[in-house]
Design an enzyme around this catalytic site. Structure first.
Site, mmCIF file in Angstrom:
data_model
loop_
_atom_site.group_PDB
_atom_site.id
_atom_site.type_symbol
_atom_site.label_atom_id
_atom_site.label_comp_id
_atom_site.label_asym_id
_atom_site.label_seq_id
_atom_site.Cartn_x
_atom_site.Cartn_y
_atom_site.Cartn_z
ATOM 1 N N CYS A 78 6.127 13.680 0.550
ATOM 2 C CA CYS A 78 6.532 13.021 -0.702
ATOM 3 C C CYS A 78 6.240 13.847 -1.950
ATOM 4 C CB CYS A 78 5.825 11.670 -0.837
ATOM 5 S SG CYS A 78 6.023 10.571 0.575
ATOM 6 N N HIS A 139 4.412 8.958 -7.816
ATOM 7 C CA HIS A 139 3.563 9.754 -6.923
ATOM 8 C C HIS A 139 3.405 11.205 -7.368
ATOM 9 C CE1 HIS A 139 2.112 10.113 -2.450
ATOM 10 N NE2 HIS A 139 1.124 10.164 -3.334
#
Length: 606
Positions: A78, A139
């Site tokens: 990610c 994130h």
């Protein structure tokens, strides 16, 4: 006779007005709706070959637009993949890379994140007058030096509006789903604390029973040390749902910890509202879904409806959400001036499964590997669909190598941003998408596993072949498995990888599943391919500065200009209380979002 000059004047005015109106239509900047799913396997989607999971809305995007069949993420995890996507540059250039086991950001209370010196496509479009919004997962960090400096926050990286998860959705956010963060370290610290506590209690008992003279001057510091040792692991790990599972609107924490059950509806509502609010002006919406990362949702309207358990239910819910966003664009009459893009940040997580739920990660079709598996194709080849009625051909297919990093220069081009920029690793995709070019500008692609150069892809001019050279590969466990099931994710360093000399070589055109490595005997160009890729690596590394060589062959650790610091070190990853976003007075953080208005405009999906 006086009417003739008057008629002529009126005609002239109408022509001028008409040309102005026409000019406004032609020159109006396009809107962008970028949809990114989390952990989606390329084999999970109907238009990419899945005939057992229903994805009609995504399939319709492909039938009305252009589908990319070799769309590549810059990393199989990610945080680094999203950093490259946002900046149009290999993650190495922003320092969002790892040298060890920690390959993604782990705490909102850490100081690592996308450096303020980096430039995102949102920032470029914001400078071009676009309304820019991010709804969903970020994130890429929040704070640097103190709570509230928001140096890594989406608002500081070009997004005028942010609603969503500054961290990510993960198992700790839902009771009973287990833990994802440094579980072994947590258990080790817990056991050490227990041993220290048992030792302290033993000494107290010995003193009380008179078996041995134990000084109070020893017991007091030992007691203090025991409490401190317990706090070191319990405060950051015991309250992870409070620290990491939060929702922010811009720079305000509005829910802590978040209620996961209603998250899909809230994200959808925010995405729809952003489009409606900005329908009259150019806008960029990055809709970064929480689906289909674990824990999987249990939305009643979709539970038990698919043929693939809860994972399939989540996929079909995700497709429904994308259909609703597309429907919003179309209902406002924006379709012909809006580029809609659909993708995933990387491949599916093969090792994520349990006996109760079954498979919780995605299917990567015929491609080897998956999430966190370095340069293996299953972890980096992702769906890529562009829809723009009237501009892009319906039902088009591009089989050339393309990258998530290509979005940055493509958006710049379409927004008519001609200002100077840094070194970019992506290319404008419009010539390929419009059918004006047949070859990708990506002759070479470089695949990193953490900070280490893992593999190189070469598409030789005038050839259909796409060669991929693997310098090292992750060690699957147990032996013979198709993933790292013992550790749940593969690692990129030390004993966790096997280096190859000569490197492994595959031709993805003839062997897309990377099952049959080429040799000197089977590939006449074997030596030439290795030489050309080595030269390409050298040229690539010349664009990187502050090179730091590691001990491993072909494992170059580099950072970009301006002395970019590595953002994935233990120092920057671990939790610090003074950096923790908080709703209320720290450490008594807690609040719930008022969703009354949301439910009135976006009722339950029944």
């Amino acid at each position: 006779m006086r009417s003739a000059p008057l008629a002529s004047l009126l005609l002239s005015l109408l022509l001028v007005a008409g040309s102005d109106v026409k000019g406004e239509v032609v020159d109006k900047k396009p809107n962008f709706v970028l949809v990114m799913v989390d952990d989606l396997g390329i084999g999970d989607i109907g238009c990419y070959g899945n005939d057992t999971i229903r994805t009609p809305n995504i399939d319709r995007l492909a039938s009305e637009g252009v589908k990319l069949t070799q769309h590549i993420a810059a990393a199989p995890l990610c945080t680094p993949s999203r950093a490259a996507f946002m900046t149009g540059r290999y993650t190495l250039r922003s320092g969002m890379v790892s040298t060890g086991r920690v390959q993604v950001l782990l705490f909102l209370g850490g100081s690592g994140g996308l450096p303020p010196s980096e430039t995102t496509f949102a920032k470029r479009l914001q400078q071009q007058g676009y309304a820019t919004g991010l709804v969903g997962k970020w994130h890429l960090g929040v704070n640097c030096e103190y709570r509230g400096d928001h140096c890594h926050h989406p608002n500081q990286h070009g997004f005028s509006y942010f609603y969503g998860l500054p961290f990510t959705l993960f198992n700790d956010c839902v009771p009973g789903e287990g833990s994802d963060i440094l579980v072994d370290l947590r258990h080790t610290l817990q056991n050490l604390t227990l041993l220290l506590g048992v030792g302290l209690i033993t000494l107290v008992c010995v003193r009380v029973c008179g078996l041995l003279e134990v000084s109070l001057w020893l017991l007091v510091p030992l007691s203090f040390l025991s409490v401190l040792a317990a706090a070191v692991w319990y405060v950051p790990f015991g309250f992870i749902p409070t620290w990491n599972c939060i929702i922010m609107r811009n720079q305000e924490v509005i829910e802590q910890p978040m209620t996961v059950e209603t998250l899909p509806q809230r994200l959808l509502g925010e995405a729809q509202h952003f489009i409606k609010r900005n329908a009259d002006n150019p806008f960029l919406l990055f809709f970064s879904l929480a689906h289909i990362h674990t824990p999987l949702f249990k939305t009643p309207a979709f539970a038990g409806k698919s043929r693939h358990g809860r994972y399939g239910d989540n996929l079909e819910e995700m497709d429904w959400i994308i259909g609703k966003v597309t429907e919003t664009v179309d209902s406002l009459g924006l379709a012909n001036n809006t580029l809609v893009y659909f993708t995933s940040d990387h491949g599916g997580h093969l090792e994520d499964a349990d006996s109760l739920t079954g498979q919780k990660g995605g299917w990567n079709s015929i491609y080897k590997g998956g999430k966190a598996m370095g340069g293996w194709e299953g972890g980096i080849r992702v769906p890529g669909i562009f829809r723009w009625p009237g501009r892009l051909p319906a039902g088009g297919v591009v089989a050339e190598p393309t990258s998530l990093m290509d979005l940055y220069p493509t958006l710049k081009y379409l927004a008519k941003d001609t200002q100077p920029d840094r070194h970019l690793d992506g290319y404008n995709l419009m010539p390929l998408l419009e059918g004006k070019a047949v070859r990708s500008e990506h002759e070479f692609m470089f695949h990193y596993c953490g900070i280490y150069l893992n593999a190189v892809r070469w598409h030789p001019p005038g050839s259909d072949s796409i060669f991929k050279v693997h310098y090292f590969t992750p060690n699957f466990s147990p032996p013979g498995a198709g993933g790292c099931y013992d550790t749940k994710v593969c690692l990129c360093h030390g004993e966790h990888v096997t280096h190859h000399n000569p490197p492994l070589l595959y031709d993805l055109f003839r062997d897309p599943s990377e099952s049959h490595p080429l040799t000197l005997d089977t590939e006449p160009r074997f030596s030439e391919i290795l030489e050309e890729t080595a030269k390409a690596v050298e040229r690539h590394e010349s664009t990187l500065t502050n090179k730091q060589m590691s001990d491993d062959t072909h494992s170059q650790a580099n950072t970009d200009a301006h002395s970019i610091q590595n953002q994935m070190t233990w120092e920057k990853i671990l939790w610090r209380p003074w950096l923790q976003p908080c709703c209320g007075t720290f450490p008594f953080c807690g609040c719930k979002e008022n969703t009354t208005q949301l439910w009135e405009t976006n009722p339950t999906m029944a």
